[in-house]
Motif scaffolding. Structure first.
Motif, PDB file in Angstrom:
ATOM      1  N   GLY A 121      48.062  -2.246  11.536  1.00  0.00           N
ATOM      2  CA  GLY A 121      47.979  -3.596  12.092  1.00  0.00           C
ATOM      3  C   GLY A 121      47.524  -4.654  11.115  1.00  0.00           C
ATOM      4  N   HIS A 122      46.907  -4.247  10.009  1.00  0.00           N
ATOM      5  CA  HIS A 122      46.429  -5.232   9.035  1.00  0.00           C
ATOM      6  C   HIS A 122      47.606  -5.970   8.402  1.00  0.00           C
ATOM      7  N   GLY A 123      47.506  -7.300   8.403  1.00  0.00           N
ATOM      8  CA  GLY A 123      48.531  -8.119   7.755  1.00  0.00           C
ATOM      9  C   GLY A 123      49.762  -8.376   8.597  1.00  0.00           C
ATOM     10  N   SER A 124      49.775  -7.914   9.842  1.00  0.00           N
ATOM     11  CA  SER A 124      50.944  -8.163  10.688  1.00  0.00           C
ATOM     12  C   SER A 124      51.058  -9.658  11.006  1.00  0.00           C
ATOM     13  N   LEU A 125      52.287 -10.154  10.992  1.00  0.00           N
ATOM     14  CA  LEU A 125      52.526 -11.552  11.327  1.00  0.00           C
ATOM     15  C   LEU A 125      52.522 -11.736  12.842  1.00  0.00           C
ATOM     16  N   LEU A 126      51.983 -12.852  13.278  1.00  0.00           N
ATOM     17  CA  LEU A 126      51.914 -13.183  14.687  1.00  0.00           C
ATOM     18  C   LEU A 126      52.715 -14.449  14.960  1.00  0.00           C
ATOM     19  N   THR A 127      52.998 -14.685  16.213  1.00  0.00           N
ATOM     20  CA  THR A 127      53.625 -15.934  16.656  1.00  0.00           C
ATOM     21  C   THR A 127      52.671 -16.616  17.626  1.00  0.00           C
ATOM     22  N   ARG A 128      52.441 -17.897  17.396  1.00  0.00           N
ATOM     23  CA  ARG A 128      51.510 -18.652  18.229  1.00  0.00           C
ATOM     24  C   ARG A 128      52.263 -19.487  19.254  1.00  0.00           C
ATOM     25  N   TRP A 129      51.741 -19.482  20.505  1.00  0.00           N
ATOM     26  CA  TRP A 129      52.300 -20.293  21.570  1.00  0.00           C
ATOM     27  C   TRP A 129      51.170 -21.060  22.239  1.00  0.00           C
ATOM     28  N   SER A 130      51.431 -22.325  22.555  1.00  0.00           N
ATOM     29  CA  SER A 130      50.441 -23.172  23.209  1.00  0.00           C
ATOM     30  C   SER A 130      51.075 -23.871  24.405  1.00  0.00           C
ATOM     31  N   ARG A 131      50.330 -23.979  25.472  1.00  0.00           N
ATOM     32  CA  ARG A 131      50.827 -24.650  26.672  1.00  0.00           C
ATOM     33  C   ARG A 131      51.007 -26.148  26.461  1.00  0.00           C
ATOM     34  N   TYR A 132      50.426 -26.682  25.369  1.00  0.00           N
ATOM     35  CA  TYR A 132      50.508 -28.114  25.093  1.00  0.00           C
ATOM     36  C   TYR A 132      51.692 -28.471  24.204  1.00  0.00           C
ATOM     37  N   ASP A 133      52.489 -27.472  23.822  1.00  0.00           N
ATOM     38  CA  ASP A 133      53.618 -27.719  22.929  1.00  0.00           C
ATOM     39  C   ASP A 133      54.945 -27.677  23.676  1.00  0.00           C
TER      40      ASP A 133
ATOM     41  N   ARG B 178      54.472 -23.648  27.460  1.00  0.00           N
ATOM     42  CA  ARG B 178      53.813 -23.394  28.752  1.00  0.00           C
ATOM     43  C   ARG B 178      54.369 -22.143  29.426  1.00  0.00           C
ATOM     44  N   ASP B 179      55.693 -21.966  29.346  1.00  0.00           N
ATOM     45  CA  ASP B 179      56.325 -20.815  29.991  1.00  0.00           C
ATOM     46  C   ASP B 179      55.895 -19.511  29.334  1.00  0.00           C
ATOM     47  N   VAL B 180      55.890 -19.476  28.005  1.00  0.00           N
ATOM     48  CA  VAL B 180      55.506 -18.247  27.301  1.00  0.00           C
ATOM     49  C   VAL B 180      54.050 -17.888  27.578  1.00  0.00           C
ATOM     50  N   VAL B 181      53.158 -18.884  27.529  1.00  0.00           N
ATOM     51  CA  VAL B 181      51.745 -18.617  27.777  1.00  0.00           C
ATOM     52  C   VAL B 181      51.550 -18.053  29.186  1.00  0.00           C
ATOM     53  N   ALA B 182      52.191 -18.654  30.185  1.00  0.00           N
ATOM     54  CA  ALA B 182      52.046 -18.182  31.567  1.00  0.00           C
ATOM     55  C   ALA B 182      52.589 -16.766  31.727  1.00  0.00           C
ATOM     56  N   ARG B 183      53.736 -16.466  31.126  1.00  0.00           N
ATOM     57  CA  ARG B 183      54.333 -15.135  31.266  1.00  0.00           C
ATOM     58  C   ARG B 183      53.516 -14.073  30.557  1.00  0.00           C
ATOM     59  N   ARG B 184      52.998 -14.375  29.374  1.00  0.00           N
ATOM     60  CA  ARG B 184      52.210 -13.368  28.657  1.00  0.00           C
ATOM     61  C   ARG B 184      50.874 -13.105  29.353  1.00  0.00           C
ATOM     62  N   ARG B 185      50.269 -14.142  29.909  1.00  0.00           N
ATOM     63  CA  ARG B 185      49.032 -13.942  30.662  1.00  0.00           C
ATOM     64  C   ARG B 185      49.285 -13.071  31.886  1.00  0.00           C
ATOM     65  N   ALA B 186      50.382 -13.317  32.574  1.00  0.00           N
ATOM     66  CA  ALA B 186      50.719 -12.499  33.739  1.00  0.00           C
ATOM     67  C   ALA B 186      51.001 -11.057  33.333  1.00  0.00           C
TER      68      ALA B 186
END
Length: 345
Positions: free
Chosen positions: A297-309, A314-322
């Motif tokens: 897991g060290h150095g793995s790239l991530l993707t950031r999503w924000s409900r304000y963008d 908003r859709d991605v944040v809501a679905r991942r939280r669910a």
């Protein structure tokens, strides 16, 4: 050229006149103080002499104009001092106003710069950026939820513990941490063994036992922060680890209901299985050729999503939280596990 020279000449004269007026004002300010002090000292000396020298006292007796003049001097001195204090107060108030406006403008610029530097929804991010955003969120105080779905918690729990250690005092702060990990008390093929005979995947009980020890260690380490935060008035901390039977392919981190970071374990390490019980030479078999398949897991790239963008964020944040919530409700507490619970060992 003549007009330009004339302009420069006017500027020089103007600057010279302004400089001259400034010097004259400064000199008069100094002289005014000296003259006033001299007059008051002279009045004091004359009054003192009049008490002991009768001709001087007789000469001053009945001189009402002199008394009025002295009162005028005293009034002028008081007026000048009040004017000076008012001027100083106005100057200080104006300077404070300028300072406040400068601080506000700089704060806005720093906020805008931080927003520009922070990855936007759908952009790649690193684990360091994830922890920076977690740290910024918990430092702001209030109630904060931090969720993590990971392999063992090594790349999330340990940095988070250091963030909590360095928090400023805030008794009203409340941090809730949920960590969802694979259930390594049950057989799983990834991570697992690559059989030397046919190259197929199989369970690695010894490695699973080691992973269970790591997870319970990270849980205990994070739980120790609860008492430390209370003693240092940093706020309250709740910690819960749960396990669900799955292979750890997905990395998912949730910061409140605003931001999520997601990625995959896209690095694989194949090496000898050093976690297997030693086998004596006469008992050696084809199993000696088995290799351990581990996810890194060290150095793995991530993707950031924000409900304000935007709507997509908003859709991605809501679905991942669910998604996290469904798995969390179906998982079981890690506390019920122990190293002896590992099946197939």
């Amino acid at each position: 050229m003549a007009e330009r020279a004339s302009g420069w000449g006017d500027l020089v004269v103007s600057e010279g006149g302004s400089s001259l007026r400034g010097r004259m004002a400064a000199r008069w300010s100094r002289a005014e103080t000296t003259v006033t002090k001299g007059l008051l000292l002279a009045v004091f000396v004359v009054g003192l002499v009049a008490q002991f020298v009768k001709p001087v006292g007789d000469a001053l007796e009945g001189k009402t104009y002199i008394g009025g003049a002295l009162l005028s001097i005293v009034g002028y001195v008081l007026y000048a001092e009040v004017l000076r204090l008012n001027t100083a107060h106005d100057t200080q108030r104006e300077a404070a106003g300028h300072l406040h406006e400068t601080v506000r403008r700089l704060s806005d610029e720093v906020r805008d710069l931080t927003t520009r530097l922070r990855p936007q929804s759908g952009e790649e991010a690193t684990g360091q950026q994830l922890m920076e955003e977690c740290a910024q969120t918990v430092r702001q105080g209030g109630a904060v939820e931090l969720w993590g779905m990971c392999f063992t918690g090594e790349t999330f729990v340990e940095p988070l513990r250091r963030v909590l250690e360095e928090l400023p005092p805030d008794p009203s702060r409340s941090v809730s941490v949920r960590i969802l990990v694979p259930d390594f008390t049950r057989p799983v093929e990834v991570p697992g063994l690559v059989r030397g005979a046919d190259g197929k995947l199989a369970d690695a009980p010894g490695f699973r036992r080691y992973l269970v020890e790591k997870i319970t260690g990270y849980e205990r380490g994070l739980e120790t922060m609860r008492g430390r935060m209370l003693r240092k008035a940093q706020g309250t901390l709740s910690v819960e680890f749960r396990a669900v039977h799955m292979s750890p392919f997905l990395k998912l981190y949730v910061i409140g209901d605003e931001v999520i970071f997601e990625g995959i374990y896209d690095k694989i390490d194949v090496r000898p299985d050093e976690y297997r019980a030693p086998v004596s030479a006469p008992s050696r078999s084809e199993a000696d050729d088995d290799q351990l398949l581990d996810l890194i897991g060290h150095g793995s790239l991530l993707t950031r999503w924000s409900r304000y963008d935007g709507e997509r964020g908003r859709d991605v944040v809501a679905r991942r939280r669910a998604f996290f919530g469904i798995l969390w409700d179906a998982a079981r507490p890690v506390r019920s596990e122990s190293v002896d619970d590992v099946a197939g060992a």
